[in-house]
Design an enzyme around this catalytic site. Structure first.
Site, PDB file in Angstrom:
ATOM      1  N   GLY A   1      82.027  49.535  26.810  1.00  0.00           N
ATOM      2  CA  GLY A   1      82.514  49.855  25.471  1.00  0.00           C
ATOM      3  C   GLY A   1      82.831  51.330  25.334  1.00  0.00           C
TER       4      GLY A   1
ATOM      5  CB  CYS B   1      78.329  48.738  25.178  1.00  0.00           C
ATOM      6  SG  CYS B   1      79.542  47.692  26.038  1.00  0.00           S
TER       7      CYS B   1
ATOM      8  CB  CYS C   1      77.359  45.162  32.430  1.00  0.00           C
ATOM      9  SG  CYS C   1      76.153  45.990  31.349  1.00  0.00           S
TER      10      CYS C   1
ATOM     11  CG  HIS D   1      85.643  46.572  25.468  1.00  0.00           C
ATOM     12  ND1 HIS D   1      84.406  46.780  24.909  1.00  0.00           N
ATOM     13  CD2 HIS D   1      85.432  46.340  26.787  1.00  0.00           C
ATOM     14  CE1 HIS D   1      83.479  46.690  25.861  1.00  0.00           C
ATOM     15  NE2 HIS D   1      84.076  46.425  27.007  1.00  0.00           N
TER      16      HIS D   1
ATOM     17  CD  GLU E   1      76.896  44.992  25.428  1.00  0.00           C
ATOM     18  OE1 GLU E   1      77.178  44.261  26.409  1.00  0.00           O
ATOM     19  OE2 GLU E   1      76.026  45.865  25.471  1.00  0.00           O
TER      20      GLU E   1
END
Length: 273
Positions: free
Chosen positions: A212, A209, A74, A151, A200
């Site tokens: 992301g 994110c 993260c 992703h 997410e």
């Protein structure tokens, strides 16, 4: 037993951080993580972050989504931990060792190198990850990238015109993604600018994110839509993403400490080791 916590956020993507480096914490599982993350009956957060000692780095970081699932990486949480530590540090994660250090505009995180092979995304079977031959209504032909976690990125005219509350969970849980997927919808607005919204995996629609933003920037670079340094603007604010010539992704952005507190471990199902 009461446990101290720090509430933090990176551009609105919020975390409850538990520091178990000096004193071991009671056992944390999916149930207790989800209970702490609950915004009505718990402290409330997108992710629970647990810090522990590491044999290989300065510390170990574990990350639990709001649904209790443990995830590999993260970016926003890493910036928050970097702020909490206050100095340059190496951080062990399920995605490998990453590095965070103070920067003029916040915290810079070395996120590692992106991976594009279908089996490391992972996908259920082999296909072109640069333009996947799949579609969910108006969202079609995403690029798939693993930046520590998986992703799928869709480039659209207007990310805010997409019904992410409906399409996000549909794509996240599609059988083509055996480990589920983070869903990104993005618009390239200049050679150095991208607008992004992210659904997410395990957390839902969030204000920001970090992984992301990295995955989307890399996807746009791979398709020749942007240069190797871009500003990715999410609902919570901007992140600066750079893809170095050596393949390493750098992410720079702010992190904020909101407040500190404590809670009764037993009330959330945490059992002493």
């Amino acid at each position: 037993m009461r446990i101290d916590f720090t509430k933090m956020h990176g551009l609105g993507n919020d975390f409850v951080v538990l520091d178990g480096r000096a004193t071991a914490l009671p056992a944390i599982d999916a149930t207790s993580a989800a209970a702490l993350a609950d915004r009505h009956t718990g402290i409330g957060c997108d992710q629970l972050v647990v810090l522990e000692p590491s044999t290989f780095a300065d510390l170990r970081m574990r990350i639990f989504n709001a649904d209790g699932s443990e995830v590999e990486a993260c970016g926003n949480a890493t910036r928050a931990v970097g702020l909490l530590i206050g100095t340059a540090a190496s951080i062990e994660t399920l995605a490998g060792i990453i590095h965070a250090s103070p920067a003029e505009s916040g915290i810079t995180v070395e996120m590692g190198k992106p991976r594009f092979d279908w089996d490391v995304i992972p996908l259920a079977f082999a296909m072109d990850t640069q333009a996947m031959p799949v579609a969910w209504e108006e969202l079609a032909n995403p690029i798939a990238v693993n930046v520590g976690n998986p992703h799928a990125i869709f480039f659209v005219d207007d990310p805010y015109a997409i019904d992410m509350a409906r399409l996000g969970p549909l794509i996240e849980n599609d059988a083509i993604f055996p480990a589920r997927i983070n869903v990104n919808v993005a618009a390239v607005t200049a050679r150095d600018a991208i607008t992004l919204r992210v659904w997410e995996r395990g957390a839902g629609l969030t204000l920001a994110c970090g992984t992301g933003a990295c995955a989307t920037a890399i996807g746009a670079m791979k398709r020749g839509l942007v240069d190797r340094r871009v500003t990715v603007t999410l609902p919570g604010g901007p992140l600066e993403i750079c893809w170095r010539e050596d393949g390493e992704i750098l992410m720079t952005g702010p992190a904020t400490q909101s407040f500190r507190g404590s809670f009764d471990a037993a009330a959330y199902g945490m059992i002493s080791a």
